[in-house]
Design an enzyme around this catalytic site. Structure first.
Site, PDB file in Angstrom:
ATOM      1  N   LYS A  78      50.423  51.941 -51.020  1.00 45.66           N
ATOM      2  CA  LYS A  78      50.493  50.860 -50.223  1.00 45.66           C
ATOM      3  C   LYS A  78      50.923  51.294 -48.717  1.00 45.66           C
ATOM      4  O   LYS A  78      51.811  51.972 -48.566  1.00 45.66           O
ATOM      5  CB  LYS A  78      51.423  49.630 -50.472  1.00 45.66           C
ATOM      6  N   SER A 156      50.689  40.185 -50.545  1.00 50.17           N
ATOM      7  CA  SER A 156      49.979  41.123 -49.663  1.00 50.17           C
ATOM      8  C   SER A 156      49.611  42.414 -50.006  1.00 50.17           C
ATOM      9  O   SER A 156      48.993  43.223 -49.260  1.00 50.17           O
ATOM     10  CB  SER A 156      51.236  41.594 -48.727  1.00 50.17           C
ATOM     11  N   SER A 180      54.246  39.301 -53.530  1.00 53.67           N
ATOM     12  CA  SER A 180      53.191  40.275 -53.058  1.00 53.67           C
ATOM     13  C   SER A 180      52.626  41.174 -53.956  1.00 53.67           C
ATOM     14  O   SER A 180      51.667  42.019 -53.665  1.00 53.67           O
ATOM     15  CB  SER A 180      53.633  41.008 -51.961  1.00 53.67           C
TER      16      SER A 180
END
Lengths: 480, 95
Positions: A78, A156, A180
Site C-alpha cells: 500500500k 481506503s 480500511s
C-alpha cells in the site's frame, strides 16, 4: 507458462520449495498481468526492476536452502508505507514526488522475510475514504464489477484489495483506521485482518489518526493472512505505541478448536439498512459455528450507534494535527508565494483533495478553542464507553461475529454527494477500531447478484489466533 | 449549532488551507451536516467517564537521551521543493 492467478501464498511457498516453478517465473507472470490490467488502476507506482532483482535473490536463497518465511512471494505494498528510494504518495498530490530515504518497519519486515515488491498500491488520499474514489491518482475498479456496472473496490486499501482479487499479486498490505482493510476485503471477496493496535509498528507508515492506525494483510485465505501477519509484526522501539506483548506463532490457529468457544452476537449490529442478503449470511455464519460445537450467545454493545460519530470527531482531530506537517517546505508539493502564510495556505489548498480538506476542517474545528470540550473531549469519553462495552462482552464470550459492512460493493459514482452516506460504510468496522481490537473480514457468501459478502470476527486484545481459527471455520463451512 | 461563512473562514485559516468561494459554500453545508450528525453524542451520559486517549496501556519506555545521526543532511534536503547551501528556503519573513 503456469497460471498463477488463483494461487495462494501457502501453495506458492510449496510450489517454490518443490521447485515446480521459480520466484522469477512467478514475478514475471504478475508483472505481465499488472501491465494487462492497468485499467483497474491498482498501482500508483510499479517497481518491476526491483521485483526481478528481488526474485533472483530469492531463487538463489531457495537453491541454497536459506528460505525465509515469505521467500519469493510477490506482493503489493500500500502506498502508505514509506519505501526507501521508491516514491510514496499516500494517494495525494501533496506527496506526488516524495521519495523516502528510509523504510517503514512493516515493509522492511516483509522484505526481510523474502517477500517481493511488485509496486505501490493505490488508495484513498491519506487513507480517507471507503470507495477508493478520493485518490489523486484516480479511482480503482473492483474486478468483480462489469463494463456496464463498474464497482468500487472499497477503501481506503482499495488498490491492495483489487490487486489481490484480480490475481495481480499473491497478497498485499493494507492499513486500517476505521475499516480500511476489512471493508475493501469484504467488497473484493478477500480475507482482511486488522491486528490488535500495537502489533504492527507504525514507523514509516504515513499517519492518518495515530491512535487508530494499524497495518494488516489482505489475502485470499486465512492461512495466507496468518503467514503475512507473522512477517509484518514486531516490537519496534521507533514506535512509542509498539507492543511488547509476546508474538505467538500465528499458524497455531490450525491447532485451535472452536468447539466449546463462546461466540457473541451483538444485537446492536442488526442496524437499520442492513442488507437482507447479508443478514441471511450472518445467520448462516451463526449456524456454521453451532455445527462446529461453539456456543452462540447474544451480547450487548450498547454504545454501538455512537461509534461512528465518535470516530468522525477523533479521526479528523488527529488527522488535523498529523497533516500539519505538509507545509510545502520540507518535502512534497509547494505552491510558491511571497508571504509564508500564503505559501502554506495555497500549498495545502491546492495539494489536498476535497475529502482530506473536509476532514481537516472538521478536525480543526473540534479542537478549536470553545469547542474542544463539547466535541473532542466528549468523543474521548464515549470512546471509553465503547471500549468498556467490548470488555464487558468479552467476560461472557471469546469472539464476536458480525457482518463486515451493511452493504455489498456499490457502483463507482454512488454515495458521492453526501459525505455521511459514504461514512456509513464503516458503521460496523469502526467500533473494533476505537477499542483497538483484532478484527478480520472473511468471505462468507454472495448476494443475489453474486457479489461477495464478508463476515467480521472481533477478538480479545492480542488474540489474533482465535480470530484466525474462527475464520478457518467460515472458510471450511461456506461451501465455496 | 450552526456554522456560517465567517466560521468556515476562521477554521480554514487555522488549518492553513486556502478555500475559494465555491468551496466555502459547499463546506458550510457539509460541515453543518456532519457536526449536526455528531451532535447526537450529546445524548450519551458521560458523567464520571474518563476520556480515553489511546487503547495502548503498556508503559512507554524512556530511551537514552543521546543524539544520533541517521541521515545525511543532503538526503533530507533532496525532497524539499527549494533548498540552498544546506538549508530549506522559505519566503522572507522579516523586514
Amino acid at each position: 507458462m503456469n497460471d498463477f492467478e488463483n494461487l495462494s501464498i501457502s501453495s506458492a511457498i510449496e510450489g517454490l520449495a518443490n521447485k515446480n516453478f521459480t520466484s522469477l517465473e512467478l514475478t514475471e507472470f504478475f508483472i505481465k498481468k499488472i501491465e494487462k490490467n492497468k485499467d483497474l488502476n491498482c498501482f500508483i507506482t510499479s517497481t518491476f526492476d526491483k521485483a526481478i532483482e528481488m526474485a533472483k535473490i530469492s531463487d538463489q536463497k531457495i537453491k541454497e536452502n536459506e528460505t525465509r518465511s515469505l521467500e519469493g512471494i510477490p506482493i503489493g505494498m500500500k502506498d502508505l508505507f514509506c519505501t526507501n528510494g521508491v516514491r510514496t504518495t499516500a494517494g495525494s498530490k501533496i506527496l506526488e514526488n516524495f521519495v523516502p530515504f528510509y523504510e517503514s518497519t512493516v515493509s522492511n519486515n516483509l522484505w526481510n522475510s523474502g517477500a517481493i515488491m511488485l509496486g505501490k498500491t493505490n488508495m484513498d488520499e491519506f487513507a480517507m475514504g471507503s470507495a477508493n474514489t478520493t485518490s489523486f491518482f484516480g479511482n480503482v475498479k473492483n474486478p468483480l464489477g462489469s463494463k456496464v456496472k463498474e464497482l468500487v473496490p472499497g477503501g481506503s486499501s482499495g488498490g491492495s484489495a483489487s490487486a489481490v482479487s484480480s490475481g495481480l499479486c499473491l497478497g498485499s498490505t493494507g492499513s486500517d483506521t476505521g475499516g480500511s482493510i476489512r471493508q475493501p476485503a469484504s467488497f473484493c471477496g478477500l480475507v482482511g485482518l486488522k491486528p490488535t493496535y500495537g502489533r504492527c509498528s507504525r514507523f514509516g507508515m504515513i499517519a492518518f489518526a495515530s491512535s487508530l492506525d494499524q497495518a494488516g494483510p489482505i489475502t485470499k485465505t486465512v492461512e495466507d493472512s496468518a503467514l503475512m501477519l507473522q512477517a509484518m509484526v514486531s516490537f519496534d522501539k521507533k514506535d512509542s505505541t509498539s507492543s511488547r506483548q509476546s508474538i505467538p506463532d500465528f499458524s497455531d490457529f490450525k491447532k485451535l478448536s472452536i468447539k466449546g468457544k463462546r461466540i457473541g452476537i451483538p444485537k446492536e449490529y442488526m442496524i437499520d439498512g442492513l442488507n437482507s442478503d447479508i443478514k441471511k449470511i450472518w445467520d448462516a455464519g451463526i449456524s456454521w459455528f453451532k455445527s462446529e460445537g461453539a456456543e452462540i450467545l447474544e451480547v450487548s454493545l450498547p454504545h454501538t450507534k455512537s461509534a461512528l460519530p465518535t470516530y468522525y470527531i477523533i479521526a479528523p482531530a488527529e488527522a488535523s494535527a498529523n497533516l500539519a506537517r505538509y507545509d510545502g517546505i520540507r518535502y512534497g508539493f509547494r505552491h510558491n508565494a511571497d508571504d509564508l502564510n500564503d505559501l502554506y495556505q495555497k500549498t495545502r489548498g491546492l495539494g489536498f483533495g476535497k475529502e482530506v480538506k473536509r476532514r481537516l476542517m472538521i478536525g480543526t474545528y473540534v479542537l478549536s478553542a470553545g469547542y474542544y470540550d463539547a466535541y473532542y473531549l466528549k468523543a474521548l469519553k464515549v470512546r471509553k464507553l465503547i471500549s468498556q462495552d467490548f470488555e464487558d462482552s468479552f467476560q461472557k464470550c471469546d469472539l464476536i461475529l458480525t457482518p463486515t459492512t451493511p452493504n455489498v460493493a456499490f457502483p463507482i459514482g454512488e454515495k458521492q454527494t453526501n459525505p455521511i452516506e459514504m461514512y456509513l460504510n464503516d458503521v460496523l468496522t469502526v467500533p473494533a477500531s476505537l477499542a483497538g481490537l483484532p478484527a478480520m473480514s472473511v468471505p462468507s457468501g454472495f448476494n443475489s447478484e453474486k457479489l461477495p459478502v464478508g463476515l467480521q470476527l472481533i477478538g480479545k486484545p492480542f488474540d489474533e489466533i482465535s480470530v484466525l481459527a474462527a475464520g478457518a471455520v467460515i472458510e471450511e463451512s461456506r461451501g465455496f | 449549532m450552526s456554522i456560517d461563512n465567517s466560521t468556515v473562514k476562521k477554521v480554514a485559516k487555522l488549518a492553513r488551507i486556502e478555500i475559494n468561494e465555491e468551496e466555502e459554500t459547499t463546506l458550510i453545508t457539509e460541515l453543518n451536516n456532519i457536526l449536526g450528525w455528531v451532535d447526537e453524542l450529546k445524548q450519551v451520559n458521560t458523567d464520571s467517564v474518563e476520556p480515553m486517549l489511546s487503547v495502548f496501556n503498556e508503559s512507554m519506555q524512556m530511551r537514552e537521551d543521546k543524539a544520533e545521526s541517521n541521515f545525511d543532511n543532503s538526503q533530507i534536503l533532496d525532497n524539499s521543493p527549494e533548498s540552498n547551501s544546506g538549508f530549506f528556503v522559505v519566503p522572507k519573513v522579516v523586514e
